[in-house]
Design a protein around this motif. Structure first.
Motif, PDB file in Angstrom:
ATOM      1  N   SER A 179       0.832  -1.209   0.000  1.00  0.00           N
ATOM      2  CA  SER A 179       0.000   0.000   0.000  1.00  0.00           C
ATOM      3  C   SER A 179       0.866   1.258   0.000  1.00  0.00           C
ATOM      4  CB  SER A 179      -0.932   0.003   1.215  1.00  0.00           C
ATOM      5  OG  SER A 179      -0.182  -0.079   2.421  1.00  0.00           O
ATOM      6  N   GLY A 211       1.709   4.235  -3.483  1.00  0.00           N
ATOM      7  CA  GLY A 211       1.746   5.691  -3.435  1.00  0.00           C
ATOM      8  C   GLY A 211       3.014   6.253  -4.041  1.00  0.00           C
ATOM      9  N   THR A 255      -0.797  12.504  -0.453  1.00  0.00           N
ATOM     10  CA  THR A 255      -2.013  12.852   0.285  1.00  0.00           C
ATOM     11  C   THR A 255      -3.114  13.262  -0.688  1.00  0.00           C
ATOM     12  OG1 THR A 255      -0.705  13.570   2.195  1.00  0.00           O
ATOM     13  CG2 THR A 255      -2.985  14.353   2.058  1.00  0.00           C
ATOM     14  N   GLU A 256      -2.741  14.079  -1.676  1.00  0.00           N
ATOM     15  CA  GLU A 256      -3.711  14.513  -2.686  1.00  0.00           C
ATOM     16  C   GLU A 256      -4.228  13.339  -3.513  1.00  0.00           C
ATOM     17  OE1 GLU A 256      -1.670  18.927  -3.466  1.00  0.00           O
ATOM     18  OE2 GLU A 256      -1.402  17.284  -4.901  1.00  0.00           O
ATOM     19  N   LEU A 257      -3.356  12.370  -3.787  1.00  0.00           N
ATOM     20  CA  LEU A 257      -3.733  11.232  -4.622  1.00  0.00           C
ATOM     21  C   LEU A 257      -4.493  10.151  -3.855  1.00  0.00           C
ATOM     22  CD1 LEU A 257      -0.445  10.819  -6.715  1.00  0.00           C
ATOM     23  CD2 LEU A 257      -2.648  11.683  -7.534  1.00  0.00           C
ATOM     24  N   GLY A 258      -4.558  10.289  -2.542  1.00  0.00           N
ATOM     25  CA  GLY A 258      -5.317   9.330  -1.750  1.00  0.00           C
ATOM     26  C   GLY A 258      -4.532   8.108  -1.311  1.00  0.00           C
ATOM     27  N   TYR A 259      -3.285   8.311  -0.908  1.00  0.00           N
ATOM     28  CA  TYR A 259      -2.459   7.219  -0.392  1.00  0.00           C
ATOM     29  C   TYR A 259      -2.023   7.550   1.040  1.00  0.00           C
ATOM     30  CZ  TYR A 259      -2.184   5.573  -5.216  1.00  0.00           C
ATOM     31  OH  TYR A 259      -2.492   5.115  -6.477  1.00  0.00           O
ATOM     32  N   PRO A 260      -2.943   7.443   1.995  1.00  0.00           N
ATOM     33  CA  PRO A 260      -2.618   7.815   3.383  1.00  0.00           C
ATOM     34  C   PRO A 260      -1.532   6.938   4.003  1.00  0.00           C
ATOM     35  CG  PRO A 260      -4.733   6.674   3.279  1.00  0.00           C
ATOM     36  CD  PRO A 260      -4.341   6.977   1.866  1.00  0.00           C
TER      37      PRO A 260
END
Length: 249
Positions: free
Chosen positions: A177, A181, A204-209
């Protein structure tokens, strides 16, 4: 910029190096260790390496004839060392009499324990020598001081030299995961990866916390090594080498 460590003392060999071995190690320490194309190197004479009976090595790791007119054409990445080598410069070299190994006096010697382990494994031991001795080191910080101790070709202080070399020459393992990112940024905007701030913002913007959290938790120890040597997924084994400018040497 950079950090300099000074060294005093020598590691003694049980018998002197042959002249051609000493000359090879001097050139090995003198040349920038960079990733090269073997197909191009095959047509470039390399008498110093040939004298000691070494092959070109993976990604030209044993090549030393840097002054040849065609040598520059062989460089695939001037900011990354060949596979298996821990940095761009090895600053351990033989003494003038060929009886010991010492620091060459140049500044900014990084990964000096790893480089000593590399010399032992690739040259000193295969050539039939035995190395012993203690070298003291002193960094720019007053707390950064100590000794490197070698007993019969084994670095006993600091401990785990073999593991240090393996870590310094291997890609960084991350959960898949997290890898996703990094790979998303690498695929879209590879230059961002050289900046952890820009990378943190982008994942963070791309949705990979998970990647964002990993960067925050591993910034000081693993982020730069990953940029230098690549990231590999723990679950799938997928690996990529960032194409941005590596960090450090």
């Amino acid at each position: 910029m950079g950090y300099t460590t000074k060294f005093s003392g020598k590691f003694q060999l049980d018998h002197p190096l042959f002249d051609f071995q000493a000359l090879y190690l001097l050139d090995f320490a003198r040349t920038r260790r960079v990733k090269r194309s073997q197909s191009i190197l095959m047509i470039i004479p390399d008498p110093g390496r040939e004298a000691v009976g070494l092959p070109l090595g993976e990604e030209g790791g044993y090549f030393i004839n840097e002054s040849h007119p065609q040598a520059a054409e062989s460089v695939m990445d001037e900011n990354r060392p060949p596979k298996g080598q821990p940095g761009l410069y090895c600053q351990w070299q033989p003494t003038a009499d060929g009886c010991a190994i010492e620091w060459n006096g140049h500044e900014k010697f990084y990964r000096y324990v790893e480089w000593l382990q590399y010399l032992l494994v690739h040259f000193i031991i295969p050539w039939g020598y035995r190395l012993n001795g203690t070298v003291s080191y002193l960094g720019e910080l007053s707390s950064d001081r100590g000794q490197i101790v070698v007993v019969d070709n084994r670095i006993v202080q600091p401990e785990d030299a073999e593991d240090k070399l393996a870590f310094a020459t291997s890609p960084v393992l991350v959960p898949h995961s997290v890898w996703l990112g990094f790979y998303a940024v690498h695929s879209a905007e590879p230059s961002r990866l050289v900046s952890w701030v820009a990378t943190l913002q982008r994942v963070t913007e791309l949705g990979y916390p998970e990647t964002a959290s990993w960067i925050e938790e591993n910034l000081t120890k693993l982020y730069a090594p990953g940029i230098d040597r690549g990231f590999v997924s723990m679950e799938t084994g997928e690996m990529f080498l960032p194409s941005c400018y590596p960090i450090g040497n």
